[in-house]
Design a protein around this motif. Structure first.
Motif, PDB file in Angstrom:
ATOM      1  N   THR A  47      -5.687   1.233  -1.548  1.00 57.73           N
ATOM      2  CA  THR A  47      -5.255  -0.097  -1.955  1.00 57.73           C
ATOM      3  C   THR A  47      -6.337  -1.075  -1.539  1.00 57.73           C
ATOM      4  O   THR A  47      -6.676  -1.179  -0.360  1.00 57.73           O
ATOM      5  N   ALA A  98       0.827  -1.197   0.000  1.00 62.65           N
ATOM      6  CA  ALA A  98       0.000   0.000   0.000  1.00 62.65           C
ATOM      7  C   ALA A  98       0.866   1.253   0.000  1.00 62.65           C
ATOM      8  O   ALA A  98       1.729   1.411   0.862  1.00 62.65           O
ATOM      9  N   ARG A 129      -5.608   2.875   3.326  1.00 64.20           N
ATOM     10  CA  ARG A 129      -4.982   4.127   2.924  1.00 64.20           C
ATOM     11  C   ARG A 129      -3.987   4.548   4.017  1.00 64.20           C
ATOM     12  O   ARG A 129      -4.374   5.107   5.039  1.00 64.20           O
TER      13      ARG A 129
END
Length: 112
Positions: A29, A23, A78
Motif C-alpha cells: 500500500t 492497508a 506491507r
C-alpha cells in the motif's frame, strides 16, 4: 552558535495522504507522510500508541518510484500475514524515529 545534533532534529507529521490509510495484509500500500523535517535515515513504523510504543508488524520502506523531500515522504506499507484488522474507531499511529529516538506520530493507519 552550536548546530543542532541529529537527536535534536525536529520532525513533524502534519498529515497522511490516505484518510485513513487502509492497508491489506500481505499487499503493498503506497501512501505519503506530509509535514516538515523529513530526512534520510529516519525510521517509519506503525505503533498502537501516540508515543510510538507497541510497534505493529507492518513493514514500511521508502517508495523507490517516488521522490522524497523534506516535506513529503512517500512510503510503501506491507502488513504481516495474519495481522488482525484494525478497529476503525481506533486507527493505528504512523510513527517516526531518528537515531533510535521517537520524533512524532500521526494517527490514521488501518489494517484491513
Amino acid at each position: 552558535m552550536p548546530t543542532k545534533s541529529e537527536d535534536q532534529h525536529d520532525i513533524d507529521i502534519k498529515y497522511l495522504s490516505g484518510k485513513p490509510v487502509k492497508a491489506a495484509t500481505e499487499k503493498d500500500t503506497r501512501f505519503s507522510l506530509g509535514g516538515t523535517g523529513f530526512v534520510k535515515g529516519m525510521i517509519i513504523y506503525i505503533a498502537r500508541n501516540s508515543n510510538g510504543t507497541d510497534q505493529v508488524d507492518v513493514e514500511i520502506c521508502p517508495d523507490p518510484d517516488a521522490d522524497s523531500t523534506e516535506k513529503l515522504w512517500p512510503v510503501i506499507a506491507r502488513p504481516a500475514h495474519g495481522l488482525e484488522p484494525t478497529d476503525p474507531a481506533n486507527p493505528l499511529w504512523v510513527a517516526v524515529k531518528l537515531d533510535d529516538q521517537f520524533k512524532d506520530a500521526y494517527q490514521g493507519f488501518l489494517v484491513v
